[in-house]
Design a protein around this motif. Structure first.
Motif, PDB file in Angstrom:
ATOM      1  N   GLY A   1      61.040 102.754  84.146  1.00 24.57           N
ATOM      2  CA  GLY A   1      60.455 103.509  85.246  1.00 24.57           C
ATOM      3  C   GLY A   1      59.861 102.709  86.380  1.00 24.57           C
ATOM      4  O   GLY A   1      59.212 103.279  87.268  1.00 24.57           O
ATOM      5  N   VAL A   2      60.058 101.388  86.406  1.00 26.66           N
ATOM      6  CA  VAL A   2      59.528 100.556  87.491  1.00 26.66           C
ATOM      7  C   VAL A   2      60.067 101.047  88.836  1.00 26.66           C
ATOM      8  O   VAL A   2      61.227 101.454  88.949  1.00 26.66           O
ATOM      9  CB  VAL A   2      59.915  99.076  87.232  1.00 26.66           C
ATOM     10  N   ASP A   3      59.234 100.985  89.865  1.00 30.22           N
ATOM     11  CA  ASP A   3      59.589 101.573  91.164  1.00 30.22           C
ATOM     12  C   ASP A   3      60.387 100.646  92.068  1.00 30.22           C
ATOM     13  O   ASP A   3      61.187 101.115  92.883  1.00 30.22           O
ATOM     14  CB  ASP A   3      58.321 102.015  91.894  1.00 30.22           C
ATOM     15  N   ALA A   4      60.160  99.343  91.978  1.00 32.08           N
ATOM     16  CA  ALA A   4      60.879  98.402  92.839  1.00 32.08           C
ATOM     17  C   ALA A   4      60.720  97.001  92.276  1.00 32.08           C
ATOM     18  O   ALA A   4      59.803  96.716  91.488  1.00 32.08           O
ATOM     19  CB  ALA A   4      60.362  98.459  94.280  1.00 32.08           C
ATOM     20  N   LEU A   5      61.611  96.104  92.712  1.00 31.18           N
ATOM     21  CA  LEU A   5      61.530  94.693  92.374  1.00 31.18           C
ATOM     22  C   LEU A   5      61.272  93.897  93.636  1.00 31.18           C
ATOM     23  O   LEU A   5      61.866  94.172  94.691  1.00 31.18           O
ATOM     24  CB  LEU A   5      62.840  94.212  91.743  1.00 31.18           C
ATOM     25  N   ILE A   6      60.385  92.914  93.546  1.00 28.21           N
ATOM     26  CA  ILE A   6      60.149  91.980  94.646  1.00 28.21           C
ATOM     27  C   ILE A   6      60.973  90.737  94.335  1.00 28.21           C
ATOM     28  O   ILE A   6      60.735  90.068  93.320  1.00 28.21           O
ATOM     29  CB  ILE A   6      58.654  91.634  94.771  1.00 28.21           C
ATOM     30  N   VAL A   7      61.949  90.420  95.191  1.00 25.56           N
ATOM     31  CA  VAL A   7      62.906  89.357  94.874  1.00 25.56           C
ATOM     32  C   VAL A   7      62.981  88.327  96.001  1.00 25.56           C
ATOM     33  O   VAL A   7      62.708  88.636  97.163  1.00 25.56           O
ATOM     34  CB  VAL A   7      64.310  89.927  94.589  1.00 25.56           C
TER      35      VAL A   7
ATOM     36  N   ALA B   1      52.010  84.052  84.737  1.00 24.33           N
ATOM     37  CA  ALA B   1      51.630  85.472  84.742  1.00 24.33           C
ATOM     38  C   ALA B   1      52.843  86.328  84.403  1.00 24.33           C
ATOM     39  O   ALA B   1      53.361  87.062  85.237  1.00 24.33           O
ATOM     40  CB  ALA B   1      51.069  85.856  86.108  1.00 24.33           C
ATOM     41  N   VAL B   2      53.305  86.205  83.150  1.00 23.58           N
ATOM     42  CA  VAL B   2      54.434  87.010  82.703  1.00 23.58           C
ATOM     43  C   VAL B   2      53.917  88.131  81.801  1.00 23.58           C
ATOM     44  O   VAL B   2      52.842  88.036  81.225  1.00 23.58           O
ATOM     45  CB  VAL B   2      55.471  86.158  81.949  1.00 23.58           C
ATOM     46  N   ASN B   3      54.698  89.193  81.699  1.00 23.39           N
ATOM     47  CA  ASN B   3      54.282  90.363  80.928  1.00 23.39           C
ATOM     48  C   ASN B   3      55.459  90.918  80.151  1.00 23.39           C
ATOM     49  O   ASN B   3      56.608  90.843  80.586  1.00 23.39           O
ATOM     50  CB  ASN B   3      53.720  91.438  81.867  1.00 23.39           C
ATOM     51  N   SER B   4      55.150  91.507  78.997  1.00 23.56           N
ATOM     52  CA  SER B   4      56.194  92.106  78.162  1.00 23.56           C
ATOM     53  C   SER B   4      56.666  93.416  78.774  1.00 23.56           C
ATOM     54  O   SER B   4      55.949  94.074  79.549  1.00 23.56           O
ATOM     55  CB  SER B   4      55.654  92.365  76.758  1.00 23.56           C
ATOM     56  N   LEU B   5      57.879  93.815  78.409  1.00 20.92           N
ATOM     57  CA  LEU B   5      58.400  95.105  78.856  1.00 20.92           C
ATOM     58  C   LEU B   5      57.521  96.244  78.360  1.00 20.92           C
ATOM     59  O   LEU B   5      57.327  97.249  79.063  1.00 20.92           O
ATOM     60  CB  LEU B   5      59.829  95.295  78.351  1.00 20.92           C
ATOM     61  N   GLU B   6      56.960  96.092  77.163  1.00 18.93           N
ATOM     62  CA  GLU B   6      56.104  97.142  76.607  1.00 18.93           C
ATOM     63  C   GLU B   6      54.858  97.338  77.458  1.00 18.93           C
ATOM     64  O   GLU B   6      54.444  98.477  77.735  1.00 18.93           O
ATOM     65  CB  GLU B   6      55.717  96.797  75.166  1.00 18.93           C
ATOM     66  N   ASP B   7      54.242  96.235  77.888  1.00 20.74           N
ATOM     67  CA  ASP B   7      53.044  96.347  78.720  1.00 20.74           C
ATOM     68  C   ASP B   7      53.381  96.906  80.099  1.00 20.74           C
ATOM     69  O   ASP B   7      52.617  97.711  80.667  1.00 20.74           O
ATOM     70  CB  ASP B   7      52.365  94.984  78.855  1.00 20.74           C
ATOM     71  N   ILE B   8      54.500  96.485  80.670  1.00 21.55           N
ATOM     72  CA  ILE B   8      54.900  97.018  81.980  1.00 21.55           C
ATOM     73  C   ILE B   8      55.196  98.514  81.872  1.00 21.55           C
ATOM     74  O   ILE B   8      54.840  99.299  82.759  1.00 21.55           O
ATOM     75  CB  ILE B   8      56.113  96.248  82.532  1.00 21.55           C
ATOM     76  N   ALA B   9      55.806  98.923  80.777  1.00 23.26           N
ATOM     77  CA  ALA B   9      56.081 100.350  80.566  1.00 23.26           C
ATOM     78  C   ALA B   9      54.789 101.145  80.453  1.00 23.26           C
ATOM     79  O   ALA B   9      54.660 102.242  81.022  1.00 23.26           O
ATOM     80  CB  ALA B   9      56.936 100.546  79.305  1.00 23.26           C
ATOM     81  N   ALA B  10      53.808 100.613  79.719  1.00 23.18           N
ATOM     82  CA  ALA B  10      52.525 101.304  79.570  1.00 23.18           C
ATOM     83  C   ALA B  10      51.815 101.424  80.913  1.00 23.18           C
ATOM     84  O   ALA B  10      51.240 102.476  81.243  1.00 23.18           O
ATOM     85  CB  ALA B  10      51.645 100.557  78.567  1.00 23.18           C
ATOM     86  N   LEU B  11      51.841 100.349  81.703  1.00 21.14           N
ATOM     87  CA  LEU B  11      51.213 100.391  83.026  1.00 21.14           C
ATOM     88  C   LEU B  11      51.924 101.389  83.928  1.00 21.14           C
ATOM     89  O   LEU B  11      51.277 102.154  84.655  1.00 21.14           O
ATOM     90  CB  LEU B  11      51.239  98.992  83.654  1.00 21.14           C
ATOM     91  N   THR B  12      53.244 101.407  83.880  1.00 24.12           N
ATOM     92  CA  THR B  12      54.020 102.324  84.723  1.00 24.12           C
ATOM     93  C   THR B  12      53.692 103.777  84.397  1.00 24.12           C
ATOM     94  O   THR B  12      53.486 104.605  85.303  1.00 24.12           O
ATOM     95  CB  THR B  12      55.524 102.056  84.538  1.00 24.12           C
TER      96      THR B  12
ATOM     97  N   CYS C   1      44.472  94.274  83.799  1.00 24.20           N
ATOM     98  CA  CYS C   1      44.241  94.170  85.244  1.00 24.20           C
ATOM     99  C   CYS C   1      44.965  95.280  86.000  1.00 24.20           C
ATOM    100  O   CYS C   1      44.438  95.836  86.970  1.00 24.20           O
ATOM    101  CB  CYS C   1      44.697  92.803  85.753  1.00 24.20           C
ATOM    102  N   GLY C   2      46.180  95.608  85.559  1.00 22.19           N
ATOM    103  CA  GLY C   2      46.937  96.654  86.228  1.00 22.19           C
ATOM    104  C   GLY C   2      46.273  98.008  86.121  1.00 22.19           C
ATOM    105  O   GLY C   2      46.196  98.760  87.104  1.00 22.19           O
ATOM    106  N   ILE C   3      45.771  98.346  84.937  1.00 21.32           N
ATOM    107  CA  ILE C   3      45.094  99.635  84.755  1.00 21.32           C
ATOM    108  C   ILE C   3      43.828  99.694  85.595  1.00 21.32           C
ATOM    109  O   ILE C   3      43.535 100.712  86.243  1.00 21.32           O
ATOM    110  CB  ILE C   3      44.798  99.860  83.260  1.00 21.32           C
ATOM    111  N   GLU C   4      43.081  98.591  85.658  1.00 16.77           N
ATOM    112  CA  GLU C   4      41.859  98.591  86.463  1.00 16.77           C
ATOM    113  C   GLU C   4      42.170  98.603  87.955  1.00 16.77           C
ATOM    114  O   GLU C   4      41.400  99.151  88.749  1.00 16.77           O
ATOM    115  CB  GLU C   4      40.984  97.394  86.096  1.00 16.77           C
ATOM    116  N   ALA C   5      43.289  98.030  88.362  1.00 20.56           N
ATOM    117  CA  ALA C   5      43.700  98.139  89.758  1.00 20.56           C
ATOM    118  C   ALA C   5      43.926  99.602  90.128  1.00 20.56           C
ATOM    119  O   ALA C   5      43.504 100.063  91.193  1.00 20.56           O
ATOM    120  CB  ALA C   5      44.963  97.321  90.002  1.00 20.56           C
ATOM    121  N   VAL C   6      44.565 100.353  89.234  1.00 19.71           N
ATOM    122  CA  VAL C   6      44.772 101.793  89.459  1.00 19.71           C
ATOM    123  C   VAL C   6      43.423 102.513  89.503  1.00 19.71           C
ATOM    124  O   VAL C   6      43.143 103.294  90.430  1.00 19.71           O
ATOM    125  CB  VAL C   6      45.665 102.395  88.359  1.00 19.71           C
TER     126      VAL C   6
END
Length: 619
Positions: free
Chosen positions: A91-97, A43-54, A18-23
């Motif tokens: 490389g994540v740009d920000a956290l929503i907290v 809706a949780v994701n692995s660090l590996e997937d977040i890194a690939a999306l980033t 979904c993240g790649i298609e959003a881009v």
């Protein structure tokens, strides 16, 4: 000189796909769930997937925001700190907290955004968060244009994030405790049980039933696609699509629809510019009512409106198609202007107001042949298409591509040739290739341009930056040299690889070091509504002048607690609002919501603050 403001289209991602298609479909930023502690536990994701999306997103200057927006138990703080460092390193740009206790941890220089779960609806609250160091603030969904404008004027340097599309929570976000009270599942811990989508009867103080078994707390879905310019003028900088539990076809369709709407605004209003790179081209026509929706509303953006609720059903209605004319044998005829297709899903509300549906086996003109049993439908019943077979088939394939503009220059040198590539963001690389030179027998300019224009599956396309600028492919050779197509192809590939590397190096990632502050919080005491779950959060508020701090609802018994704070008001929905409608109710208050399990919830109406409050009635 027009002062320009970057505008961000922020799309959701349930997962890497979904993240790649959003881009690909035009997002300027994508928000995605962390491995833990996000407000959508499913809706949780692995660090590996977040890194690939980033890595993929940053190529287009698209930012990645990760949600860590639950309140945290004491024993979860150390694990959260470790996870935040891991997110920073990839490389994540920000956290929503949501939990202010996060600000007291040993943090890397990663920006924090204030989640809508922090209940951000006043200039004072947003000003406080901005002064504390939050780099972007997500506003409450209930705000009007004027309220957004007031916040922007009070905090002009703070980027304001507003929801523009998707499901609506009936209670102010972060102020809903009914799921915890009834099911032991905290919305502030990412486990909302969607109490507001259940059916209820509305009963008065004498036990008289006013409304029976309707979805009285269920709202339509937000759709601000026609008022984006007004939102920008009010001060919104980030336009957020809800949907971290939605499937990939929803992300594709809705992101593309808003990308087109925003680009049309930017073409008229030069003071607004997009926040990322590349141009998107779509292999379909985006249409918002073809994706999940309960019907659309502007909610309270333009003032109070009776058309915000979805009492009949919490499920998707989809696209209105026409009405049923008559039934004959094994088919029914439809009066409408839009054609159905084989395999479409059709739904309608029956005479009792219940949602019913069927799948179409075959279409013959305006005749629909249902699969399975023939449904019983009253003539002139409105029909909706909640599954468009053809549309979904298109979205199941590659439906968009995003290309970054590039210009080429090929020149000869004393020892051979030099190939220069420059992209739309002014990244420029030059490669030199030692080579012998041989004159060609025929003109080579067109052939060389053709070879350099073959960019295929790369992120680039040849594009002129402006009409008066140099041509997109400049061949500056002193003589008509012969260069084999295979050689040009190899040079082109090397140059593209080097340009991609340059884009990654020059990506401007914001770094922000969190510094402790001691300015005053807008109020001096916090009840359970402060959602203080741990000692770090308590320390944050004490440092900012809060003298009295009660624990979060999840940590204590709160007798007679208000479980929901709603801008949606059933008294208004019935036409009995003493402020806006001057209507007179024939029923005696207090009113109660009664669930199908017999549980009763008392309604109180706070007209001064224009709110409906929901509390559990203990038997």
């Amino acid at each position: 000189m027009i002062k320009q403001r970057k505008i961000e289209l922020l799309a959701p991602a349930k997962n890497l796909e979904c993240g790649i298609e959003a881009v690909n479909h035009g997002a300027d930023a994508v928000y995605i769930g962390a491995p833990k502690f996000g407000a959508r536990a499913a809706a949780v994701n692995s660090l590996e997937d977040i890194a690939a999306l980033t890595a993929y997103a940053h190529l287009y200057n698209v930012r990645i925001y990760v949600t860590v927006n639950t309140i945290l138990k004491e024993e979860e703080l150390a694990e959260t700190e470790k996870m935040i460092w891991e997110l920073y390193r990839i490389g994540v740009d920000a956290l929503i907290v949501q939990d202010t206790g996060i600000t007291r941890l040993n943090l890397p220089p990663i920006p924090l955004h204030g989640s809508t779960q922090m209940d951000n609806r006043t200039p004072e609250k947003v000003r406080f968060l901005a002064d504390a160091g939050f780099r972007q603030v997500v506003l409450a969904r209930e705000l009007s244009l004027q309220e957004i404008r007031n916040i922007h004027e009070a905090c002009p340097e703070t980027p304001l994030e507003v929801f523009v599309h998707g499901a609506l929570c009936v209670s102010y976000s972060g102020q809903c405790y009914v799921s915890q009270a009834c099911f032991g599942r905290s919305a502030n811990r990412g486990e909302c049980a969607q109490f507001c989508r259940l059916p209820f009867s509305l009963v008065d103080a004498d036990g008289k039933t006013i409304v029976r078994d309707k979805h009285l707390l269920s709202l339509k879905d937000l759709n601000q696609s026609e008022v984006l310019e007004e939102l920008l003028d009010a001060g919104a900088s980030s336009l957020k699509i809800e949907g971290r539990l939605k499937d990939v076809s929803y992300v594709k369709n809705v992101t593309a629809a808003y990308r087109q709407k925003l680009d049309a605004v930017f073409a008229r209003r030069k003071e607004y510019v997009r926040a990322s790179s590349g141009i998107c081209r779509f292999g379909f026509k985006p249409q918002l009512d073809k994706s999940f929706s309960r019907g659309f509303t502007h909610y309270f953006l333009q003032g109070r409106d009776r058309e915000i609720s979805s009492f009949d059903t919490p499920k998707s209605l989809g696209e209105e198609m026409g009405t049923m004319k008559e039934q004959r044998g094994n088919y029914l005829t439809v009066a409408g202007v839009k054609p159905f297709h084989n395999g479409d899903g059709v739904c309608f509300l029956d005479e009792q107001g219940r949602l019913q549906g069927f799948r179409i086996n075959r279409v013959d003109g305006n005749k629909l042949y249902p699969a399975g049993d023939m449904p019983r439908i009253k003539p002139r019943t409105r029909l909706y298409r909640n599954f468009d077979q053809d549309f979904e088939r298109v979205l199941a394939r590659k439906s968009a591509e995003r290309k970054i503009g590039i210009k080429w220059e090929l020149a000869d040198t004393l020892s051979g040739f030099a190939l220069t590539a420059e992209d739309e963001d002014d990244n420029r690389i030059t490669l030199s290739f030692p080579s012998s030179k041989e004159l060609a027998r025929t003109p080579q300019q067109d052939n060389l341009r053709t070879q350099l224009g073959k960019l295929g599956n790369t992120p680039f396309e040849v594009r002129d930056s402006a009409p008066e600028a140099a041509p997109a492919i400049a061949i500056n050779l002193s003589q008509n040299w012969f260069i084999p197509a295979s050689v040009i192809a190899d040079w082109r590939r090397q140059a593209i690889d080097r340009l991609i590397a340059a884009r990654r190096i020059t990506y401007r990632r914001e770094l922000h070091v969190w510094k402790p502050t001691r300015h005053r919080f807008p109020i001096t005491s916090l009840t359970y509504l402060g959602n203080v779950m741990n000692t770090a959060a308590r320390g944050f508020y004490q440092a900012h002048g809060v003298a009295s701090i009660e624990p979060a609802y999840e940590k204590q018994a709160v007798p007679e607690a208000v479980l929901m704070f709603c801008k949606h008001c059933l008294r208004y929905s019935m036409g009995w609002c003493p402020t806006h409608q001057k209507g007179q109710s024939p029923y005696r208050e207090p009113y109660y919501l009664v669930g199908t399990d017999g549980k009763r919830f008392r309604l109180a109406f706070d007209c001064k603050n224009c709110q409906m409050k929901v509390s559990e009635e203990k038997v």
